[in-house]
Write an enzyme that holds these catalytic residues in place. Structure first.
Site, mmCIF file in Angstrom:
data_model
loop_
_atom_site.group_PDB
_atom_site.id
_atom_site.type_symbol
_atom_site.label_atom_id
_atom_site.label_comp_id
_atom_site.label_asym_id
_atom_site.label_seq_id
_atom_site.Cartn_x
_atom_site.Cartn_y
_atom_site.Cartn_z
ATOM 1 N N CYS A 70 0.843 -1.207 0.000
ATOM 2 C CA CYS A 70 0.000 0.000 0.000
ATOM 3 C C CYS A 70 0.876 1.255 0.000
ATOM 4 O O CYS A 70 1.706 1.432 0.893
ATOM 5 C CB CYS A 70 -0.902 0.001 1.228
ATOM 6 S SG CYS A 70 -1.818 1.536 1.391
ATOM 7 N N HIS A 184 -8.608 7.269 2.578
ATOM 8 C CA HIS A 184 -8.078 8.538 2.071
ATOM 9 C C HIS A 184 -9.116 9.278 1.241
ATOM 10 O O HIS A 184 -10.070 8.689 0.732
ATOM 11 C CB HIS A 184 -6.827 8.302 1.214
ATOM 12 C CG HIS A 184 -7.124 7.691 -0.122
ATOM 13 N ND1 HIS A 184 -7.434 6.351 -0.284
ATOM 14 C CD2 HIS A 184 -7.189 8.228 -1.364
ATOM 15 C CE1 HIS A 184 -7.656 6.105 -1.558
ATOM 16 N NE2 HIS A 184 -7.521 7.210 -2.250
HETATM 17 ZN ZN LIG Z 1 -2.306 1.361 3.628
#
Ligand SMILES: [Zn+2]
Length: 351
Positions: A70, A184
């Site tokens: 990630c 996010h």
């Molecule tokens: Zn992440």
């Protein structure tokens, strides 16, 4: 309350802003390299005045990496490179490596329609260094810090020469096209005010239609209310389970809210997100937008946030079909009054 901001200047003109409640030290690493030459431009629809952004480089952007790779997770010595190359953080805002627009764009091609450089700023805002968190789980204090970070960044971007409009937003859930699961949102700063946003802002020139509508709405539509604002299913909802969150005192932008108002507004956003996830006992796929005053509308615009869910029953998505796509006339199977009753636990959703 209040926040600290730590700035990291990265290669390729990229910036990383780290927001925290208390002053803190960070261990820095080099992180992911910049992606060179993002070439994009805008083309104008000759009949509507809408702009279309053309950005071929984005086809190469990161697509659903597994958690170990990630790019929005923290970085460790010898571990995979990330976009937030520090050992821990609370909230991070940084330049999007696969930006649709650029602060230094190439000249646009000459075509039969008007074109413009792909001028703009695209940033990512990570809500947490916990990969499996979400807007609905980070809690009221962290949402408060997000409001402060987004407020500060939006104010900065609106001071950049040429920027007229800033949209902080989130795509939530893979159904909406999310390509990275880490919690996010994004912030776009544009050199023009999109047509629909200009029409919305103009509505505030003749009064405050948002507060007028709230004053006249049925109490059953309220999802959550406190001294500082209200979250409700709007009578004019276009999406199933749509929720609008409005502070009672008119502020043009979140940076104008005081500490008490931020806590109150964060509590409303938190409860709205939790109630949306409770409808189907699963994360609700949705888009969420922070509607802040475009340049020139500071004296009239009333800041608000809108959640636009894309699921109308346990098994059915809300798709935008011909009438919606062609005319912007939305056809809603789920009346707002029933959506509010389901969100408030008074009725069951459809299967
Ligand atoms: Zn992440």
């Amino acid at each position: 309350m209040g926040h600290y901001k730590h700035i990291v200047y990265r290669s390729g003109g990229r910036r990383l802003y780290l927001y925290s409640r208390k002053p803190r030290l960070y261990n820095h690493f080099d992180g992911l390299p910049a992606v060179d030459s993002v070439s994009s431009h805008l083309r104008c629809h000759p009949l509507t005045g809408d702009w279309v952004g053309i950005s071929a480089a984005r086809q190469q952007r990161t697509f659903l990496p597994n958690q170990a790779e990630c790019p929005f997770c923290v970085m460790r010595e010898g571990g995979p490179l990330t976009d937030i190359p520090v050992d821990a953080y609370e909230v991070a805002i940084f330049t999007n490596r696969f930006a649709a627009l650029s602060a230094m764009p190439d000249l646009p091609p000459e075509l039969g329609v008007a074109t413009a450089p792909g001028l703009g700023i695209c940033e990512v805002i990570s809500y947490s260094d916990t990969h499996n968190a979400s807007f609905a789980t980070i809690g009221i204090d962290r949402i408060g810090l997000l409001i402060e970070a987004i407020g500060a960044e939006a104010a900065n971007l609106l001071e950049v020469d040429g920027v007229q409009y800033v949209l902080p937003f989130e795509n939530q859930g893979r159904e909406t096209g999310v390509t990275i699961d880490h919690p996010h949102g994004q912030i776009y700063a544009l050199p023009h005010i999109p047509v629909r946003m200009e029409r919305q802002a103009e509505a505030f020139r003749v009064g405050n239609p948002l507060m007028d509508a709230i004053a006249g709405m049925a109490e059953e539509l309220v999802i959550s209310r406190n001294d500082h604002g209200v979250a409700f299913v709007p009578e004019w909802a276009k999406y199933p389970f749509e929720i609008c969150v409005v502070p009672f005192r008119r502020v043009a932008r979140p940076a104008e809210m005081n500490d008490d108002e931020i806590v109150g507004y964060a509590a409303l956003l938190d409860e709205a997100a939790k109630k949306l996830n409770s409808v189907f006992d699963a994360p609700m796929p949705l888009t969420m937008g922070w509607h802040i005053a475009p340049l020139g509308y500071e004296d009239v615009f009333h800041f608000h946030c809108v959640f636009q869910p894309l699921k109308r029953s346990r098994t059915k998505m809300k798709y935008l079909a011909a009438v919606e796509q062609i005319t912007d006339l939305f056809l809603l199977d789920l009346p707002p009054e029933r959506a509010a009753a389901i969100l408030n636990g008074l009725e069951q959703p459809d299967g």
